[in-house]
Design an enzyme around this catalytic site. Structure first.
Site, PDB file in Angstrom:
ATOM      1  CG  ASP A   1      -7.011  -6.869   7.051  1.00 25.08           C
ATOM      2  OD1 ASP A   1      -7.155  -7.183   5.845  1.00 25.08           O
ATOM      3  OD2 ASP A   1      -7.461  -7.544   7.982  1.00 25.08           O
TER       4      ASP A   1
ATOM      5  CG  HIS B   1      -5.668  -4.110  -3.357  1.00 22.98           C
ATOM      6  ND1 HIS B   1      -5.540  -4.428  -2.023  1.00 22.98           N
ATOM      7  CD2 HIS B   1      -6.213  -5.209  -3.968  1.00 22.98           C
ATOM      8  CE1 HIS B   1      -5.972  -5.674  -1.829  1.00 22.98           C
ATOM      9  NE2 HIS B   1      -6.376  -6.149  -2.985  1.00 22.98           N
TER      10      HIS B   1
ATOM     11  CG  LEU C   1       9.603   7.385   8.185  1.00 19.99           C
ATOM     12  CD1 LEU C   1       9.262   7.119   9.655  1.00 19.99           C
ATOM     13  CD2 LEU C   1       8.330   7.742   7.404  1.00 19.99           C
TER      14      LEU C   1
END
Length: 238
Positions: free
Chosen positions: A12, A29, A123
């Site tokens: 966020d 972004h 991962l």
């Protein structure tokens, strides 16, 4: 320091971060996407096994047309670049959410990435795109209802663990720690079922500025929590 097995992050603050710098939201972004690559690297180095990030929610379609179009372009570029990232960090990538809402080329990139990265397991990286927890649960319930009608499943067989098998996160452990950046104190329809016993960490730091030091700080706070589910923390002797 005990490192959480599974960390979930609500990314966020990209737009506000850019606005404070006199730049368009799209710039935020782009920088947030670049930071995501770094955080994957840091998480892997620290020993995190599962990392799930909230990149685009079912509600994000309500943003301006120009911002949504910019995000779609960013997704197209990132999904292709993620092939190299997954190889570099031995990272298995899985997209959760209803991807049928995206254009065919984005859907194809998702499938290509998931198939390519399925060989890795250092991962496990889950990218939430067009994801909403309520939508996820409704889709899961519809699958269960269809199997009950067809006779494949009995209502008596539906238990907590079985229900999880019908969610986008089937087969994944629940998050141990959830991090939300940029000062908001809500879950925003993210992993509501999965985070029943997750520890929450909120920070005012915007996502593009969330670095390894901030990640370690969140993990250190996690280590101070009492992790006994349903237990009562013992009183310290005075």
């Amino acid at each position: 320091m005990e490192v959480p097995n599974h960390i979930a992050i609500i990314l966020d603050g990209n737009g506000r971060w850019a606005k404070r710098r006199g730049m368009p939201r799209g710039y935020g972004h782009v920088k947030g996407c670049e930071n995501l690559e770094k955080i994957c690297e840091y998480a892997s180095e620290l020993g995190v096994k599962y990392l799930t990030v909230y990149a685009f929610s079912t509600e994000n379609w309500k943003r301006s047309r120009s911002e949504v179009e910019g995000l779609m372009k960013l997704f197209r570029d990132y999904l292709k670049k993620c092939i190299k990232i997954s190889r570099k960090w031995q990272m298995q990538v899985r997209v959760i959410g209803e991807i049928s809402a995206f254009d065919q080329d984005i859907q194809k990139s998702v499938h290509t990435l998931e198939e390519f990265s399925s060989q890795f397991d250092k991962l496990h990286f889950q990218l939430a795109l067009n994801y909403g927890s309520r939508d996820e649960m409704i889709r899961g319930i519809r699958k269960i209802a269809a199997e009950c009608v067809s006779g494949k499943l009995s209502p008596e067989d539906i238990e907590e663990e079985r229900f999880g098998d019908y969610l986008d996160t089937a087969g994944l452990p629940d998050p141990d720690l959830m991090i939300r950046t940029s000062g908001e104190l809500r879950l925003s329809n993210f992993l509501l079922w999965q985070m029943a016993y997750t520890e929450f960490y909120f920070t005012d730091v915007a996502w593009p500025d969330f670095d390894k030091k901030e990640l370690v700080k969140a993990i250190e706070q996690y280590n101070k929590r009492d992790r006994r589910y349903g237990g009562v923390k013992e009183e310290q002797n005075v």
